[in-house]
Design an enzyme around this catalytic site. Sequence first.
Site, PDB file in Angstrom:
ATOM      1  N   ARG A   1       0.833  -1.190   0.000  1.00 11.12           N
ATOM      2  CA  ARG A   1       0.000   0.000   0.000  1.00 11.12           C
ATOM      3  C   ARG A   1       0.874   1.247   0.000  1.00 11.12           C
ATOM      4  O   ARG A   1       1.974   1.250   0.541  1.00 11.12           O
ATOM      5  CB  ARG A   1      -0.897   0.030   1.247  1.00 11.12           C
ATOM      6  CG  ARG A   1      -1.924  -1.071   1.323  1.00 11.12           C
ATOM      7  CD  ARG A   1      -2.972  -0.726   2.386  1.00 11.12           C
ATOM      8  NE  ARG A   1      -2.383  -0.276   3.634  1.00 11.12           N
ATOM      9  CZ  ARG A   1      -2.050  -1.067   4.648  1.00 11.12           C
ATOM     10  NH1 ARG A   1      -2.241  -2.365   4.552  1.00 11.12           N
ATOM     11  NH2 ARG A   1      -1.527  -0.576   5.752  1.00 11.12           N
TER      12      ARG A   1
ATOM     13  N   TYR B   1      -0.867  -3.423  -7.535  1.00 14.48           N
ATOM     14  CA  TYR B   1      -0.746  -4.224  -6.318  1.00 14.48           C
ATOM     15  C   TYR B   1      -2.012  -4.189  -5.469  1.00 14.48           C
ATOM     16  O   TYR B   1      -2.570  -3.110  -5.207  1.00 14.48           O
ATOM     17  CB  TYR B   1       0.422  -3.741  -5.446  1.00 14.48           C
ATOM     18  CG  TYR B   1       0.351  -4.299  -4.044  1.00 14.48           C
ATOM     19  CD1 TYR B   1       0.808  -5.586  -3.774  1.00 14.48           C
ATOM     20  CD2 TYR B   1      -0.255  -3.589  -3.024  1.00 14.48           C
ATOM     21  CE1 TYR B   1       0.681  -6.132  -2.508  1.00 14.48           C
ATOM     22  CE2 TYR B   1      -0.381  -4.129  -1.750  1.00 14.48           C
ATOM     23  CZ  TYR B   1       0.088  -5.395  -1.493  1.00 14.48           C
ATOM     24  OH  TYR B   1      -0.059  -5.941  -0.250  1.00 14.48           O
TER      25      TYR B   1
ATOM     26  N   LYS C   1      -9.704  -2.376   0.453  1.00 15.50           N
ATOM     27  CA  LYS C   1      -9.542  -1.269   1.400  1.00 15.50           C
ATOM     28  C   LYS C   1     -10.263  -0.006   0.928  1.00 15.50           C
ATOM     29  O   LYS C   1     -10.864   0.719   1.733  1.00 15.50           O
ATOM     30  CB  LYS C   1      -8.060  -0.958   1.611  1.00 15.50           C
ATOM     31  CG  LYS C   1      -7.204  -2.149   2.002  1.00 15.50           C
ATOM     32  CD  LYS C   1      -7.592  -2.775   3.316  1.00 15.50           C
ATOM     33  CE  LYS C   1      -6.528  -3.773   3.774  1.00 15.50           C
ATOM     34  NZ  LYS C   1      -6.917  -4.508   4.989  1.00 15.50           N
TER      35      LYS C   1
ATOM     36  N   HIS D   1     -11.996  -2.519  10.191  1.00 10.82           N
ATOM     37  CA  HIS D   1     -10.849  -3.369   9.829  1.00 10.82           C
ATOM     38  C   HIS D   1     -10.735  -4.476  10.875  1.00 10.82           C
ATOM     39  O   HIS D   1      -9.872  -4.456  11.748  1.00 10.82           O
ATOM     40  CB  HIS D   1      -9.595  -2.492   9.806  1.00 10.82           C
ATOM     41  CG  HIS D   1      -8.366  -3.177   9.316  1.00 10.82           C
ATOM     42  ND1 HIS D   1      -7.099  -2.799   9.724  1.00 10.82           N
ATOM     43  CD2 HIS D   1      -8.174  -4.199   8.445  1.00 10.82           C
ATOM     44  CE1 HIS D   1      -6.197  -3.558   9.134  1.00 10.82           C
ATOM     45  NE2 HIS D   1      -6.821  -4.412   8.356  1.00 10.82           N
TER      46      HIS D   1
ATOM     47  N   SER E   1      -2.392  -4.455  10.115  1.00  9.34           N
ATOM     48  CA  SER E   1      -1.932  -5.483   9.190  1.00  9.34           C
ATOM     49  C   SER E   1      -0.675  -6.178   9.715  1.00  9.34           C
ATOM     50  O   SER E   1       0.186  -5.556  10.344  1.00  9.34           O
ATOM     51  CB  SER E   1      -1.627  -4.865   7.822  1.00  9.34           C
ATOM     52  OG  SER E   1      -2.800  -4.384   7.227  1.00  9.34           O
TER      53      SER E   1
ATOM     54  N   CYS F   1      -0.360  -8.288  12.098  1.00 11.88           N
ATOM     55  CA  CYS F   1      -0.303  -8.476  13.547  1.00 11.88           C
ATOM     56  C   CYS F   1      -1.079  -9.710  13.989  1.00 11.88           C
ATOM     57  O   CYS F   1      -1.471  -9.817  15.147  1.00 11.88           O
ATOM     58  CB  CYS F   1      -0.830  -7.238  14.269  1.00 11.88           C
ATOM     59  SG  CYS F   1       0.316  -5.846  14.299  1.00 11.88           S
TER      60      CYS F   1
ATOM     61  N   ASP G   1     -10.405  -9.941   7.828  1.00  7.61           N
ATOM     62  CA  ASP G   1      -9.878  -8.604   7.578  1.00  7.61           C
ATOM     63  C   ASP G   1     -10.892  -7.475   7.725  1.00  7.61           C
ATOM     64  O   ASP G   1     -10.557  -6.412   8.232  1.00  7.61           O
ATOM     65  CB  ASP G   1      -9.276  -8.548   6.170  1.00  7.61           C
ATOM     66  CG  ASP G   1      -8.403  -7.325   5.943  1.00  7.61           C
ATOM     67  OD1 ASP G   1      -7.632  -6.973   6.855  1.00  7.61           O
ATOM     68  OD2 ASP G   1      -8.480  -6.719   4.864  1.00  7.61           O
TER      69      ASP G   1
ATOM     70  N   ARG H   1       1.944 -12.125  -0.884  1.00  8.24           N
ATOM     71  CA  ARG H   1       0.557 -12.427  -0.537  1.00  8.24           C
ATOM     72  C   ARG H   1       0.040 -13.698  -1.198  1.00  8.24           C
ATOM     73  O   ARG H   1       0.592 -14.179  -2.182  1.00  8.24           O
ATOM     74  CB  ARG H   1      -0.341 -11.260  -0.993  1.00  8.24           C
ATOM     75  CG  ARG H   1      -0.042  -9.926  -0.316  1.00  8.24           C
ATOM     76  CD  ARG H   1      -0.652  -9.843   1.050  1.00  8.24           C
ATOM     77  NE  ARG H   1      -0.333  -8.606   1.745  1.00  8.24           N
ATOM     78  CZ  ARG H   1      -1.088  -8.088   2.699  1.00  8.24           C
ATOM     79  NH1 ARG H   1      -2.210  -8.682   3.054  1.00  8.24           N
ATOM     80  NH2 ARG H   1      -0.731  -6.970   3.300  1.00  8.24           N
TER      81      ARG H   1
END
Length: 587
Positions: free
Chosen positions: A75, A203, A212, A232, A254, A256, A281, A370
Site C-alpha cells: 500500500r 498491487y 480497502k 478493519h 496489518s 499483527c 480482515d 501475498r
Amino acid sequence: MQEDLIVTTHKPLEDWIEQVTRLTQPDSIHWCDGSDQEYNRLAEQLEALGGFSRLNPETHPNCWLHRSDPTDVARVEHLTYVCTTEQEDAGPNNNWMAPDDARKKMQGLYRGCMKGRTMYVIPYCMGPIDSPLARCGVEITDSKYVVCNMKLMTRMGTQALQRIERDGTFIRGLHSMGDLNPERRFIMHFPEDLEIQSFGSGYGGNALLGKKCHALRIASYQARSEGWLAEHMLILGLESPQGKIHYIAAAFPSACGKTNLAMLIPPDTYEGWKVWTIGDDICWMNVGKDGQLWAINPESGFFGVAPGTSSRTNPTALAMLGHDAIFTNVALTDDNQPWWEGLDDRVPATDWKGNAYEPGKGPAAHPNSRFTVHMTQCPSYSDKAEAPEGVPISAIIFGGRRERLIPLVMESESWNHGVLMGASMASETTAANIDKVGVVRRDPMAMKPFCGYNFGDYWAHWLSFGDASDRLPRIFHVNWFRKDANGKFMWPGFGENMRVLDWIIKRCEGKIGCMETPIGRLPLPGDLNLQGIDVPATTMNDLLSVDKASWQKEISEIGIYLDSYGDRTPPAMMAQQKRIAKALEAA
C-alpha cells in the site's frame, strides 16, 4: 472498438462507462460475468503475456504466481488521498486534496491510458448477494490480474449487476495500471460522491478497489451517514463442546496476526472446542432489531500475508493454499512450488523478482508477499459467512504489536471506555505499509490507513452506539507481543491465544470476576486457563501488571493525541482519558 454485447438497464452505470471509455480510449470492453470459464481464460492470457506463471500442477493445481513491479509491492499511504469539499472533514488522519484538483490531476493521467488494452467492467457485491448489509460497486480496470483477484475476493459478475439494477446504487471505482511509474501513482477517494480513482499501481489494495478503498475508506463514510460501522476487523465463531457459539470481532493492524487468530486451532487442552472463520480482515456491523450488533464479512476471499504462514503458525491457512490460489511476490522452489520465509526448511531456487536465490542477499519472498484464495477453501470456513442477516457479536477486541506496557488482556469498564481503548491503540509498523518497520504509531481501531473521514467524527460515531442499545458487545484489548528483557516473547501466542478468548467469553457470560485497575479490568489469578503450557507465574504477573509511571506517561500521550483533533474530538473521549489519568494518580 470491440465491445461485449452486455447492456445494463441502469442508465447511470451505462452513462458512466461511456464517459470512462471516451476518456481512457480502450481497444475493447469486456463485461465480467464472474464465471470460472472467464477466470481460467484470463489466467491463461496472463500466462501467455508473462504476467502469470503456472505453479507445480501436482502439488498446487490451478495455482498461479504473479510478480509485481519491484516498485509496486505494498500500500502507498503517502499517495492515498481523501478528497472532501472541506479539508477538516478528511481530518489530520488523511492526506487531503480538493476534489476539483484531484479530478483534474486524475483526468490528465487517465486520458488515453487504455489505448491498446481491454477495459474490464467488474460489477461486484461486498457481502452476501441478498444481505441488507451488503453494498455493491463497479470497478473499471485494465488489469487482468485485478479481474482474477476480484473473482476470488468479491461476489462478482452477473448476480452483482442484477442487484445493482434492483437497488439503483453502486460505488464507482476506476483503476488503471498506467505505466506503473511511482511518480504517477495516486489513489483518490471521493467519499461525498461514493467514488474511487486509482492510477499507476497493480498491487493488492491499491488496485483491488473492493478491498480497502471501498470496504473501508468509502464504506466507513457511508456507514456513518447510514448508521452502521465498517471496520478493519476479523470475525470468528467460538463454539463450545456443548454447541454454543459466540462470535467475536477483532481489530489488529496489518501483519499483527489477524489471519492467524481468525483461523485459530484450539490447543489440546480445549478438546471439543471449534473455531469458525467468518472473515480475517473486514467487518461491517449494524444494530439489529434485538439490540445486538450483527456483522457480515463483505469479502469472499483472503488476501493474506504469506511470510510466517506455516504448519506451526497457521496450519488452517496453509491447508487452503494447495489449489486454486494466486500467489504474489513469493519465491519458488526448484520444482516450482511457492515458498516464503517461515514456511519450512527448504532452500528456494528463485526469489520474488525471478532471480536465482542467493542466501544472505535479502529475503527470497518479499516481506509483504501475498496469497489470494476463496474463503470456502478454508477448513474452518463457516457457512454463516453467507447468512444475509450476519452473525451476532458477543465481544469486540482491539490489539496491536507492543513489546512493552500493554497487558495480555484487559476489559473496558464501559462502551465509552472501550471506544477510548480502540482510539488509543498503538502498534509497531510492519512490511504491509511503506514506512520504517518497528516504529510505534497510534492506529485507532486499526483504521489509521483506512478511515475515510476525520477520526474525531469517527470516534463520535462509535460513541453514538452507546445510546442506541444496552445489548452491545463488551470491549477488550489484547497484546500477544510483550517481550522480556532478553527480547523473547512472553506469551506463546498462536493457538494458545484460545486461552485469552476463553476468558473473554466467560466475562461475556458473567461466569467469572475480574481485577479492577485504573486502566481496565484484568483477569484474576487462576482465571486464565494455563493447563498444558509452561508460562511461569512471574511471567504471568508481568503480562498482567500495570506499571503506574509508564501508564501515566501513556495516558498523557493519549491526551495529546486526542487533542490533535481539536474540536472534532468528542468530549466523552477526553472525559475517559481524564478519568483514567486521575485514577492512576490516586493508585
